[in-house]
Every structure is written in structure tokens, then in C-alpha cells.
Design an enzyme around this catalytic site. Structure first.
Site, mmCIF file in Angstrom:
data_model
loop_
_atom_site.group_PDB
_atom_site.id
_atom_site.type_symbol
_atom_site.label_atom_id
_atom_site.label_comp_id
_atom_site.label_asym_id
_atom_site.label_seq_id
_atom_site.Cartn_x
_atom_site.Cartn_y
_atom_site.Cartn_z
ATOM 1 N N HIS A 159 9.770 -3.222 -8.449
ATOM 2 C CA HIS A 159 10.247 -2.213 -9.415
ATOM 3 C C HIS A 159 9.078 -1.456 -10.014
ATOM 4 O O HIS A 159 8.720 -1.714 -11.154
ATOM 5 C CB HIS A 159 11.051 -2.883 -10.520
ATOM 6 N N PHE A 160 8.517 -0.563 -9.484
ATOM 7 C CA PHE A 160 8.552 -0.084 -8.107
ATOM 8 C C PHE A 160 7.152 -0.254 -7.545
ATOM 9 O O PHE A 160 6.196 -0.018 -8.272
ATOM 10 C CB PHE A 160 8.946 1.391 -8.074
#
Length: 148
Positions: A53-54
Site C-alpha cells: 500500500h503502495f
């Protein structure tokens, strides 16, 4: 009697039922038991959640920010003598707004003001910020239950 501030992990874990990897409050810097609290979350740069993420633009998920705010508010509530020994379960988030991303290395200030509190239900206005810039706000609701 309350321990002197700031409260670190040992005091926090003496109040909350949460344990690694799900304690989202690093320290408490101010508290008015049952009424308000200010805490902080140091966001580690190597937090495993950032792998997904991410990967190319790591951002702390909004749900984690809301959980950190709920944990901070719970610490304030659970310092009321009549509520010690209870567990707060998050049951609602109203009007949540996310205004700034939280990234690895940030220190998030967690503030909660208890708007309503009874033996069963708690309502808190919460705000997360980094360097004075608001990241998230909401009104959260919790149901309290005995630990047993």
C-alpha cells in the site's frame, strides 16, 4: 494515580487490549481522563503494510489512521474509574474526511474529544495531523464491554 506523561508503550499496553502488530499509538502526551487526549503515532519507514500500500508510493491506509484515533480515544475513556477494565469496540465512523496522506517517517498527532460517554456508548470527535496539517477528521462511536 496516573503515571507521569508522556506515556510510552508499557503504559499504553496496560490500558489497551491491543498487541503487536496492532498497537497504533506510540505515546500519550496529554490527557484529561474521560474527556480528551493527545497522542502520537510514529510511522515506521519499514512498516510491512507499505509493501502493498503502495510499493511505489507508500501511504498509511485511512483505516489505520481511524484505528489509531480510536485507540487514543479509548485510552482517554478507559481512564475513567467506572470504565477501567472495559474494551471499546469501534461501531461507527461518521463524517470521515481524509485531507493529507500519511507517509513513512511521519509522526501523526492523534487528538480525541469525548462528546458523550456512558457505561455502554462513547462518542468522540477525532483529528489526526502531521506537523499541524490535518490528515483526517471524524466522529467515532464505540460500544464498551467488560473484558471477560
Amino acid at each position: 494515580m496516573l503515571a507521569p506523561l508522556p506515556w510510552g508503550r508499557e503504559v499504553i499496553e496496560g490500558i489497551l487490549p491491543h498487541r503487536d502488530p496492532f498497537v497504533w499509538v506510540s505515546r500519550i502526551v496529554a490527557i484529561e481522563p474521560g474527556a480528551s487526549i493527545e497522542g502520537e503515532l510514529d510511522v515506521p519507514t519499514d512498516l510491512d503494510i507499505f509493501r502493498g500500500h503502495f510499493p511505489d508510493h507508500p501511504v498509511l491506509p485511512g483505516v489505520i489512521i481511524m484505528e489509531a484515533l480510536a485507540q487514543a480515544a479509548s485510552i482517554a475513556v478507559l481512564q475513567s474509574p467506572e470504565l477501567r477494565g472495559c474494551i471499546g469496540f469501534l461501531t461507527g465512523i461518521d463524517g470521515a474526511k481524509f485531507r493529507r496522506q500519511v507517509v513513512p517517517g511521519d509522526t501523526v498527532t492523534l487528538k480525541a474529544t469525548i462528546v458523550k460517554s456512558s457505561r455502554r456508548l462513547v462518542v468522540a470527535d477525532v483529528e489526526a495531523s502531521v506537523d499541524g496539517e490535518v490528515c483526517a477528521t471524524a466522529t467515532q462511536k464505540y460500544v464498551l464491554a467488560p473484558k471477560e
